[in-house]
Design an enzyme around this catalytic site. Structure first.
Site, PDB file in Angstrom:
ATOM      1  CG  ASP A  50      -1.872  -1.128   1.300  1.00  0.00           C
ATOM      2  OD1 ASP A  50      -2.057  -1.789   0.264  1.00  0.00           O
ATOM      3  OD2 ASP A  50      -2.447  -1.349   2.377  1.00  0.00           O
ATOM      4  CG  ASP A 330     -35.629  -1.789 -48.711  1.00  0.00           C
ATOM      5  OD1 ASP A 330     -36.302  -1.467 -47.713  1.00  0.00           O
ATOM      6  OD2 ASP A 330     -34.381  -1.867 -48.685  1.00  0.00           O
ATOM      7  CG  ASP A 331     -40.740  -1.630 -45.610  1.00  0.00           C
ATOM      8  OD1 ASP A 331     -41.609  -2.516 -45.601  1.00  0.00           O
ATOM      9  OD2 ASP A 331     -40.610  -0.783 -44.706  1.00  0.00           O
ATOM     10  NE  ARG A 407     -39.549   3.504 -40.649  1.00  0.00           N
ATOM     11  CZ  ARG A 407     -39.390   2.735 -41.716  1.00  0.00           C
ATOM     12  NH1 ARG A 407     -39.416   1.439 -41.599  1.00  0.00           N
ATOM     13  NH2 ARG A 407     -39.175   3.254 -42.890  1.00  0.00           N
ATOM     14  CE  LYS A 440     -31.868  -2.294 -46.104  1.00  0.00           C
ATOM     15  NZ  LYS A 440     -32.248  -1.198 -46.987  1.00  0.00           N
ATOM     16  CD1 TRP A 441     -32.484  -8.348 -38.840  1.00  0.00           C
ATOM     17  CD2 TRP A 441     -32.702 -10.473 -39.488  1.00  0.00           C
ATOM     18  NE1 TRP A 441     -32.996  -9.053 -37.783  1.00  0.00           N
ATOM     19  CE2 TRP A 441     -33.137 -10.371 -38.153  1.00  0.00           C
ATOM     20  CE3 TRP A 441     -32.742 -11.722 -40.109  1.00  0.00           C
ATOM     21  CZ2 TRP A 441     -33.596 -11.470 -37.421  1.00  0.00           C
ATOM     22  CZ3 TRP A 441     -33.195 -12.813 -39.379  1.00  0.00           C
ATOM     23  CH2 TRP A 441     -33.629 -12.682 -38.061  1.00  0.00           C
ATOM     24  CG  ASP A 442     -34.252  -2.122 -41.548  1.00  0.00           C
ATOM     25  OD1 ASP A 442     -33.557  -1.647 -40.637  1.00  0.00           O
ATOM     26  OD2 ASP A 442     -34.668  -1.448 -42.515  1.00  0.00           O
ATOM     27  CG  ASN A 444     -36.342   0.589 -39.658  1.00  0.00           C
ATOM     28  OD1 ASN A 444     -35.340   1.262 -39.838  1.00  0.00           O
ATOM     29  ND2 ASN A 444     -36.888  -0.142 -40.600  1.00  0.00           N
ATOM     30  CB  CYS A 483     -30.195  -2.811 -42.291  1.00  0.00           C
ATOM     31  SG  CYS A 483     -31.006  -1.222 -42.506  1.00  0.00           S
ATOM     32  CG  ASP A 505     -31.611   4.615 -43.443  1.00  0.00           C
ATOM     33  OD1 ASP A 505     -31.220   3.566 -43.984  1.00  0.00           O
ATOM     34  OD2 ASP A 505     -32.554   4.649 -42.634  1.00  0.00           O
TER      35      ASP A 505
HETATM   36  C1  GLA Z   1     -34.835   1.494 -42.847  1.00  0.00           C
HETATM   37  C2  GLA Z   1     -33.618   1.096 -43.650  1.00  0.00           C
HETATM   38  C3  GLA Z   1     -33.802   1.562 -45.080  1.00  0.00           C
HETATM   39  C4  GLA Z   1     -35.069   0.967 -45.651  1.00  0.00           C
HETATM   40  C5  GLA Z   1     -36.256   1.291 -44.785  1.00  0.00           C
HETATM   41  C6  GLA Z   1     -37.494   0.528 -45.218  1.00  0.00           C
HETATM   42  O1  GLA Z   1     -34.921   2.873 -42.713  1.00  0.00           O
HETATM   43  O2  GLA Z   1     -32.462   1.598 -43.084  1.00  0.00           O
HETATM   44  O3  GLA Z   1     -32.682   1.219 -45.859  1.00  0.00           O
HETATM   45  O4  GLA Z   1     -34.904  -0.439 -45.742  1.00  0.00           O
HETATM   46  O5  GLA Z   1     -36.023   0.971 -43.414  1.00  0.00           O
HETATM   47  O6  GLA Z   1     -38.583   0.802 -44.448  1.00  0.00           O
END
Ligand code: GLA
Length: 686
Positions: A50, A330-331, A407, A440-442, A444, A483, A505
């Site tokens: 110490d 995409d979405d 969202r 593409k696996w999101d 949000n 993502c 994005d």
């Molecule tokens: C997120 C992703 C985008 C797109 C949208 C779709 O914002 O980052 O690239 O895929 O969702 O709703």
């Protein structure tokens, strides 16, 4: 290599060493992390005392894994609560074992049946080590972990420089540095993802530039709540802990139960930040499926939620003409999805948009010779979805409270086995029914309102990794992109199970220069999806020439996200040429060493290079001309000094030695705003 001599442990990689020993007081004392030292006999851990009645050994000793209790006031790696309320730990080293490249040092509490195994994995070829801890309850009563970090690291200097990134949605990965001084620097995530705000790593520099100075770094393999604490000590030196965040955290270990922390990949560079990045990039690439990545088209910025078989096929035809290889819808293709408030969780094909299912569209895409990919967001649900109506208790929520929407959606509680099975079942069905190469696996929105089980932050992430692995086991050829509203899940944990990242994005090429630069410190270009989108950009309203947009996106795995129906024939032709150019250099971009060359003081030039054994590629950007006609001199890195390279600059082909190009370089002159160039250096074979 692992050398054990008595109670001293020495880990050596090609250029570095890491050493620690059991000291006379019984602490596992850290001794060295830096340049390579081969002689284990050079290390010793003499007795210390110490310093005063206020400055005790427990605080003064740099330990490998300090635990809560006694006179430990500095940050610790482990704090827990026994069933009777006792909280002090007194651990000693009980043994070790070496298994190939892995050393495990075992500690245990002599009175209370708690065991800690410290794992050290030596990655000799990448000059990296990997550390994690396993805490085991060998007692008959449950134990509650209150805080459990992966490791403590120590650097024997003060006044270092700390580096990380800061940002937010659409502005991720902005690199920053700050001085380390007395007190602490804390960096963390509290949202269940590694977030857009900081990144789970600690980088400490001492006089560090890109090519000189010392750098010590640790990167956490975890996609959830993390915490890094850097503490400069009054007793000399700087320590850092990295691991799962102890914010809102508790984890119950039943008798016989154990918890393995995520690992930290750590290293030392005596040659600046560039060498750190090369090692981490090589390690990151080793986690990824081999092979060169396709040029991708994604329809999100072109068609939004309004996807139909017809508009996707129209885009796919044009994409094919440009040289695209993988077409991603995409979405918007599923459930009653017309906007972000509806349908999330209902993973059946929307028959208004695709009357005959997805098959005709996928066949049309395949007939063009393209591979096919699709967007999903499996961890989430809209309240306006059958899934939520059927299973309102499947989301993270506090009892008796209305859960908050972000969202227009909730987060499914993936720690529930029924939710895991639902996610695996959904993806399995989709991938079995349709010919899909890429997902593409999101994700949000962040997690919130997780209820009483404070380990759910960790269990959600473990479950995520587990479901992705289960899906991949059934569909091994499918690549899955991580993502999370852009770059909310860019981390080494994600790269362990996913195949690449959507880093932001924000697809504005000027903004991307900074985002991609911040990203490049730790993560490989091969995992960085980058798209060319419309001008003006939807987010920034900035107009940028097509060539500049392409050149920026060509620094990762190239993708196109523009509305191809709006491009003129001339632009389509230009784009096709740039895609072809990318294909000529992409092996170097995706698998080469990345060098941040620039000295932006010279007229705002941004200069970046990729080097591979047979080729080097320099990307040069001048976003805004600040100094009239001022050019700059570009010196390359990573070439073979004795080889000759052929390149085109100053309107002519030239040949120079690698030595010349590295020591002297070549003059570069760009003119006007958003000027850019890509200069290829091909090794001339004798
Ligand atoms: C997120 C992703 C985008 C797109 C949208 C779709 O914002 O980052 O690239 O895929 O969702 O709703």
């Amino acid at each position: 290599m692992i050398t054990v001599a008595g109670a001293t442990f020495l880990l050596t990689t090609a250029q570095t060493s890491y050493a620690f020993a059991v000291d006379p007081a019984g602490y596992l004392r850290h001794l060295h992390w830096g340049g390579r030292i081969d002689r284990v006999g050079d290390f010793e851990a003499p007795a210390r005392w110490d310093l005063s009645t206020n400055d005790m050994l427990a605080d003064i000793t740099p330990q490998e894994y300090p635990v809560h209790g006694r006179f430990r006031y500095a940050e610790q790696c482990l704090a827990l609560r026994f069933a009777d309320g006792m909280r002090e730990l007194r651990v000693e080293v009980t043994g070790h074992r070496v298994d190939d490249d892995e050393l495990v040092v075992s500690l245990a509490d002599a009175q209370r049946a708690i065991a800690i195994d410290l794992h050290y994995l030596v990655h000799e070829q990448w000059d990296l080590i990997e550390r994690w801890a396993v805490v085991r309850n060998d007692g008959a009563e449950p134990v509650v972990l209150e805080s459990v970090f992966s490791a403590q690291f120590r650097v024997p200097y003060e006044d270092l420089t700390f580096r990380n990134v800061q940002g937010m949605w659409a502005a991720e990965q902005h690199a920053f540095t700050q001085p380390v001084s007395y007190g602490k620097i804390v960096i963390e995530a509290r949202r269940g993802i590694s977030t857009h705000h900081h990144n789970p790593y600690v980088v400490l520099g001492r006089h560090a530039t890109e090519t000189t100075g010392e750098v010590w770094f640790g990167v956490l393999r975890h996609s959830g709540n993390f915490k890094g604490i850097v503490e400069q000590s009054q007793y000399g030196g700087t320590s850092f802990q990295l691991g799962v965040n102890d914010y809102d955290f508790e984890l119950r270990l039943p008798p016989g139960g154990q918890f393995a922390t995520p690992a930290v990949v750590a290293g030392y560079s005596g040659a600046g930040l560039g060498a750190m990045s090369h090692r981490l990039h090589a390690f990151g690439r080793s986690l990824m499926a081999p092979g060169i990545r396709d040029v991708l088209y994604n329809s999100w910025e072109a068609t939004g939620f309004d996807v139909t078989a017809d508009n996707q096929i129209t885009l796919a035809r044009r994409a094919k003409d440009m040289g695209v290889e993988l077409f991603v819808v995409d979405d918007g293709w599923f459930g009653r999805r017309g906007q972000d408030s509806d349908g999330l969780g209902d993973w059946w094909v929307n028959r208004d948009k695709f009357p005959d299912g997805l098959a005709p569209m996928i066949e049309a895409v395949r007939d063009l010779g393209l591979r096919f990919g699709i967007w999903v967001e499996p961890e989430m649900v809209n309240p306006n979805a059958d899934l939520y109506r059927d299973h309102p208790n499947w989301i993270h929520r506090e009892p008796d409270r209305e859960p908050d929407l972000a969202r227009q959606q909730f987060v499914l509680d993936l720690s529930r086995p029924d939710v895991q099975d639902f996610v695996v079942g959904t993806l399995d069905q989709l991938l079995s029914e349709y010919d899909i190469d890429y997902v593409k696996w999101d994700a949000n929105r962040p997690m919130s309102q997780v209820g009483a089980d404070r380990d759910v932050w960790v269990r959600h992430v473990d479950a995520l990794y587990d479901v992705v692995r289960r899906i991949k086991a059934k569909h091994p050829g499918v690549l899955i992109e991580a993502c999370a509203s852009g770059g909310g899940r860019v981390d080494l944990g994600a790269l362990t199970v996913f195949d690449d990242f959507w880093p932001s994005d924000n697809t504005d090429a000027r903004d991307r220069l900074d985002i991609q630069r911040g990203y490049s410190y730790v993560y490989p270009a091969k995992a960085m999806r980058a798209w060319v989108t419309d001008s003006p950009n939807f987010l920034t309203q900035r107009a940028v020439p097509l060539r500049f947009r392409f050149h920026v996106a060509m620094m990762g795995t190239l993708g196109i996200g523009a509305d191809l129906t709006k491009l003129s024939d001339d632009e389509l032709g230009q784009a096709a040429k740039l895609v072809a150019k990318y294909c000529e250099i992409r092996a170097t971009v995706q698998d080469g060493d990345f060098h941040r060359l620039d000295d932006p003081s010279a007229n705002d030039y941004r200069l970046l290079e990729y080097s591979a054994p047979d080729q080097a590629v320099v990307f040069a950007f001048l976003p805004a001309s600040l100094l009239g006609r001022r050019g700059t001199q570009v010196r390359l890195r990573g070439l073979d000094p004795d080889a000759t390279y052929r390149f085109y600059a100053e309107w002519r082909h030239q040949e120079r030695s690698g030595r010349y190009l590295m020591a002297h370089g070549f003059p570069l002159w760009l003119q006007g705003d958003y000027a850019s160039d890509v200069i290829v250096f091909d090794r001339v074979t004798a």
